[in-house]
Design a protein around this motif. Structure first.
Motif, PDB file in Angstrom:
ATOM      1  N   LEU A  52      11.639  10.225 -13.420  1.00 30.14           N
ATOM      2  CA  LEU A  52      10.584  11.229 -13.530  1.00 30.14           C
ATOM      3  C   LEU A  52       9.273  10.660 -14.112  1.00 30.14           C
ATOM      4  N   PRO A  53       9.301   9.990 -15.286  1.00 29.30           N
ATOM      5  CA  PRO A  53       8.040   9.430 -15.822  1.00 29.30           C
ATOM      6  C   PRO A  53       7.442   8.360 -14.905  1.00 29.30           C
ATOM      7  N   LEU A  54       8.264   7.675 -14.170  1.00 31.20           N
ATOM      8  CA  LEU A  54       7.726   6.678 -13.243  1.00 31.20           C
ATOM      9  C   LEU A  54       6.915   7.369 -12.148  1.00 31.20           C
ATOM     10  N   GLY A  55       7.426   8.495 -11.697  1.00 35.15           N
ATOM     11  CA  GLY A  55       6.708   9.262 -10.683  1.00 35.15           C
ATOM     12  C   GLY A  55       5.389   9.787 -11.227  1.00 35.15           C
ATOM     13  N   ILE A  56       5.459  10.358 -12.431  1.00 33.57           N
ATOM     14  CA  ILE A  56       4.257  10.943 -13.041  1.00 33.57           C
ATOM     15  C   ILE A  56       3.180   9.868 -13.257  1.00 33.57           C
ATOM     16  N   THR A  57       3.578   8.691 -13.707  1.00 31.78           N
ATOM     17  CA  THR A  57       2.606   7.641 -14.027  1.00 31.78           C
ATOM     18  C   THR A  57       2.318   6.720 -12.839  1.00 31.78           C
ATOM     19  N   SER A  58       2.649   7.206 -11.639  1.00 38.47           N
ATOM     20  CA  SER A  58       2.474   6.322 -10.487  1.00 38.47           C
ATOM     21  C   SER A  58       1.029   6.316  -9.966  1.00 38.47           C
ATOM     22  N   THR A  59       0.189   7.199 -10.509  1.00 47.47           N
ATOM     23  CA  THR A  59      -1.195   7.262 -10.015  1.00 47.47           C
ATOM     24  C   THR A  59      -2.027   6.119 -10.591  1.00 47.47           C
ATOM     25  N   GLN A  60      -3.163   5.846  -9.939  1.00 46.94           N
ATOM     26  CA  GLN A  60      -4.025   4.758 -10.410  1.00 46.94           C
ATOM     27  C   GLN A  60      -4.609   5.057 -11.785  1.00 46.94           C
ATOM     28  N   ARG A  97       0.810  -1.205   0.000  1.00 45.41           N
ATOM     29  CA  ARG A  97       0.000   0.000   0.000  1.00 45.41           C
ATOM     30  C   ARG A  97       0.858   1.277   0.000  1.00 45.41           C
ATOM     31  N   TYR A  98       2.077   1.183   0.540  1.00 46.96           N
ATOM     32  CA  TYR A  98       2.919   2.388   0.684  1.00 46.96           C
ATOM     33  C   TYR A  98       4.046   2.457  -0.332  1.00 46.96           C
ATOM     34  N   ARG A  99       4.095   1.446  -1.242  1.00 47.85           N
ATOM     35  CA  ARG A  99       5.221   1.406  -2.171  1.00 47.85           C
ATOM     36  C   ARG A  99       5.272   2.663  -3.034  1.00 47.85           C
ATOM     37  N   ARG A 100       4.093   3.102  -3.479  1.00 45.51           N
ATOM     38  CA  ARG A 100       4.078   4.284  -4.338  1.00 45.51           C
ATOM     39  C   ARG A 100       4.645   5.500  -3.597  1.00 45.51           C
ATOM     40  N   MET A 101       4.218   5.653  -2.322  1.00 40.30           N
ATOM     41  CA  MET A 101       4.711   6.792  -1.557  1.00 40.30           C
ATOM     42  C   MET A 101       6.235   6.734  -1.402  1.00 40.30           C
ATOM     43  N   LEU A 102       6.736   5.545  -1.129  1.00 41.42           N
ATOM     44  CA  LEU A 102       8.183   5.400  -0.953  1.00 41.42           C
ATOM     45  C   LEU A 102       8.923   5.742  -2.248  1.00 41.42           C
ATOM     46  N   GLY A 103       8.388   5.253  -3.359  1.00 34.32           N
ATOM     47  CA  GLY A 103       8.993   5.550  -4.656  1.00 34.32           C
ATOM     48  C   GLY A 103       8.968   7.043  -4.956  1.00 34.32           C
ATOM     49  N   LEU A 104       7.848   7.676  -4.604  1.00 32.61           N
ATOM     50  CA  LEU A 104       7.742   9.124  -4.847  1.00 32.61           C
ATOM     51  C   LEU A 104       8.711   9.899  -3.957  1.00 32.61           C
ATOM     52  N   TYR A 105       8.970   9.387  -2.769  1.00 33.96           N
ATOM     53  CA  TYR A 105       9.962  10.050  -1.908  1.00 33.96           C
ATOM     54  C   TYR A 105      11.367   9.903  -2.482  1.00 33.96           C
ATOM     55  N   ALA A 106      11.632   8.773  -3.122  1.00 34.25           N
ATOM     56  CA  ALA A 106      12.927   8.621  -3.805  1.00 34.25           C
ATOM     57  C   ALA A 106      13.073   9.717  -4.856  1.00 34.25           C
TER      58      ALA A 106
END
Lengths: 335, 202
Positions: free
Chosen positions: B135-143, B82-91
Motif C-alpha cells: 500500500l505505501p509503495l503505491g501511495i508513494t509511487s508518484t514523482q 516508463r510503464y513500471r509504475r503502472m504495472l506496480g499499481l496494477y499489482a
C-alpha cells in the motif's frame, strides 16, 4: 485389474430411440405421481428435478432398471434444499482427473464404468472378484438425501441413490478378526490423466478406510446413482462410498477393491499430510484444519453478495446417530 | 523495416498509444471475470473462482513489475521503464480487489470471521501483510513523493522484494495437492531476484 471388454455401446443406442424416450416419459409420470403421494424427500426422483435429462449419465440397462425402482428413504434423509444437479456434477474434487473443480467433468467422460468389477479380499469367508451387476443382485436401492461437507469448508446437499454398505459386507461373511474395511479407487493412468501428473502429492491409487463399526453403520452407503440417475463419472461412477458425517475425501470414488483388514489401513490424505488429515476425519467444527477454520462452511451454490455461511455441525449434523461410535475418544487427537 | 519500440517512443502519439495499450490491456482480466460472473458461468462456487483469479493476477503483475529491470538490462528494452509504475499499481489494484472479494464474497463482512481469519490463519496473515506493505509503495509511487522522499524512496521501495516472497509463501501455503503452478512462479521469481544479486555482485 479391470475386465476390459464390450466397448461403449450406450443402452440408449440398443433400445430404439423412440421407445427409450417413451419409457422415460412413462417413468417420469410415475415418479411425479409417487412424489405427490409421498411429498418431501422424494423431490429428487420427481419430474421437476429431471429437467436436464440430456446431461444425465445413463449407465447400463440393468442399473437403470434398479435406479427406477429406487425408493426414497425418509428415515435418513434431510429436508434441506438440494444443491442443483448441475452443480453437484460440475464442481468436484476427483484428483485422478485433475486438480481443478471443473476438471473431473471435463476429463472423466471417457471412463469405462461398464463392465466393472470389484475385488473383495482379506478377512472374509467369501473373497473373490465380483461383477458390479452381481454385487447389486437382490439389492434394493434407496434415495438418501445427505449433507456433504468438504474439508475445504464448503458443503452441498445431495440426493444419492445407493444401499447400505453393511448389507453388502454381510454377504461376504467377514471373519471375526476383521476390524477395518479398506477401499481402493481404480488406478489406470491411461484413463485418469491426474494419475499421470508428476507434480501431484498423492500416491496412486487413492485409498480410504473405515473402522468396522463405521462401515456397518446404517448411514454408510455405497452409491450408484445421484438425482435418480446413474452416477456420472466425475461423481465416482460406477460405485462410490458415502459417509455423510465425515469430510468428503473419506467418501472414496470409483471403487475397485474392498479389503477387510485386521489393522488400520493407510488412507491417501493421511499419507500425504498426516498433520492435516487423520484417519477418522469426522466433521468437527471444534478442530480446525491447521491452515483454515472448520467452524463454518459455505453451502453451495453460494450467491456472491450474500455468501451462504452456516455453522458447521459436529459430525455434520449426524451426532445423534454416530456420536456414540466415538465415546471416550479424544477427538482432538483422533481428528 | 521493423519499427522498434524505442522509435515508437520518440513520438508522443506512439507513447500515448503504448500507454493506452498497457492501461486498457491490464483491465482485460477484470473485465473478463466480471463478464463471467454476470453471465453466471463460474459454477457452483463463483466466490472462490473470483478470489483465486484476482489473487493470481495480482501475483502476475507483481512478477511482471519485477521483470522490468532484467528485461531492460538483458534485452535493451529501456522503454519498459516508463510503464513500471503502472504495472506496480496494477499489482496493488488486483491485490486490493482480491482482498475485497475475500471479505465480501467469502466472509460476507462478518466481523467475527474477519477477525478469526486475520488473527488465526497464517497464510492469510502473510498475504494481508504483503498487501499492507504494498500500500505505501503505491501511495508513494508518484514523482512528487519520489522527490519528497529523496534517498529514502529507494529504501522504502526495496520492500518490493520481501513483499514478493510473502506473496509466494501465501500462494504456496494454500495448495492442497499439485505444486506445478507454484513451482513455475517460484522459478521465475528466483530468476528475477537472482539476476539482481548477480548484478550487485559483479
Amino acid at each position: 485389474m479391470l475386465i476390459r471388454k464390450a466397448p461403449d455401446i450406450a443402452p440408449s443406442e440398443i433400445t430404439p430411440e423412440s421407445i427409450y424416450r417413451q419409457r422415460r416419459q412413462f417413468i417420469k409420470g410415475l415418479a411425479a405421481g409417487s412424489a405427490l403421494l409421498m411429498s418431501g424427500p422424494a423431490a429428487a426422483l420427481s419430474g421437476s428435478a429431471r429437467e436436464d435429462e440430456g446431461l444425465r449419465a445413463t449407465g447400463p440397462e440393468w442399473l437403470q432398471k434398479k435406479l427406477e425402482a429406487a425408493t426414497a428413504s425418509t428415515e435418513f434423509s434431510t429436508a434441506e434444499k438440494l444443491t442443483p444437479f448441475e452443480h453437484v456434477t460440475s464442481y468436484n474434487n476427483f484428483y485422478e482427473f485433475g486438480l481443478g473443480k471443473s476438471d473431473p467433468k471435463a476429463y472423466a467422460q471417457g471412463l469405462r464404468t461398464d463392465p466393472w468389477s470389484v475385488e473383495v479380499s482379506g478377512a472374509v469367508h467369501k473373497p473373490g472378484r465380483y461383477h458390479l451387476e452381481d454385487l447389486l443382485k437382490g439389492v434394493d436401492l434407496e434415495e438418501r438425501i445427505y449433507r456433504l461437507r468438504c474439508v475445504e469448508a464448503w458443503s452441498m446437499v445431495i440426493p444419492w441413490v445407493g444401499f447400505p454398505l453393511a448389507s453388502l459386507l454381510k454377504r461376504f461373511e467377514p471373519t471375526g478378526s476383521s476390524r477395518y474395511v479398506a477401499f481402493t479407487t481404480l488406478h489406470d493412468p491411461e484413463q485418469m490423466p491426474g494419475q499421470r501428473s508428476r507434480f501431484g502429492t498423492i500416491d496412486w491409487p487413492y485409498v480410504e478406510g473405515l473402522r468396522m463399526d463405521e462401515a456397518m453403520h446404517p448411514l454408510t452407503i455405497l452409491a450408484v446413482g445421484v438425482y435418480g440417475s446413474a452416477l456420472p463419472s466425475q461423481n465416482g461412477a460406477p460405485l462410490r462410498l458415502v459417509v455423510p458425517w465425515k469430510y468428503g475425501f473419506k467418501s472414496i470414488k470409483s471403487i475397485v477393491r474392498i479389503h477387510l483388514a485386521e489393522q488400520m489401513p493407510p488412507t491417501s490424505w493421511n499419507r500425504t499430510a498426516p498433520q492435516e488429515y487423520g484417519f477418522y476425519a469426522n466433521v468437527n467444527p471444534a478442530v480446525d484444519h491447521p491452515r483454515w477454520s472448520q467452524s463454518t462452511e459455505r453451502r453451495l451454490p453460494s450467491s456472491l453478495f450474500s455468501p451462504n455461511i452456516i455453522d458447521t455441525q459436529p459430525f455434520n449434523g449426524y451426532s445423534e446417530q454416530v456420536a456414540h461410535l466415538y465415546s471416550g475418544m479424544d477427538l482432538n487427537k483422533w481428528y | 523495416m521493423v519499427l522498434s519500440m524505442t522509435a515508437v517512443h520518440r513520438h508522443p502519439v506512439g507513447r500515448w498509444l503504448i500507454w493506452s495499450l498497457f492501461f486498457v490491456g491490464s483491465l482485460l482480466p477484470l473485465g473478463w471475470i466480471t463478464l463471467q460472473a454476470v453471465q453466471q458461468k463460474l459454477g457452483a462456487d463463483p466466490a472462490q473462482v473470483i478470489v483465486t483469479f484476482l489473487g493470481i493476477w495480482a501475483l502476475r503483475y507483481l512478477w511482471v513489475t519485477l521483470a522490468v529491470t532484467p528485461l531492460r538490462r538483458l534485452f535493451g528494452m529501456g522503454w519498459l521503464q516508463r510503464y513500471r509504475r503502472m504495472l506496480g499499481l496494477y499489482a496493488l489494484f488486483y491485490a486490493s480487489l482480491h482482498l475485497l472479494a475475500v471479505a465480501t464474497f467469502i466472509l460476507g463482512w462478518r466481523p467475527d470471521l474477519l477477525l478469526r481469519e486475520l488473527t488465526e490463519r497464517p497464510y492469510i496473515i502473510v498475504g494481508f501483510t504483503a498487501w499492507v506493505l504494498l500500500l505505501p509503495l503505491g501511495i508513494t509511487s508518484t514523482q512528487g513523493w519520489q522527490r519528497r522522499l529523496g534517498k529514502r524512496w529507494k529504501t522504502l521501495h526495496w520492500l518490493i522484494y520481501p513483499i514478493a516472497l510473502l506473496v509466494l509463501l501465501h500462494f504456496a501455503w494454500l495448495i492442497r495437492a499439485g505444486y506445478l503452478e507454484v513451482l513455475i512462479y517460484t522459478l521465475i521469481l528466483a530468476f528475477l531476484l537472482g539476476y539482481r544479486l548477480y548484478l550487485k555482485g559483479r
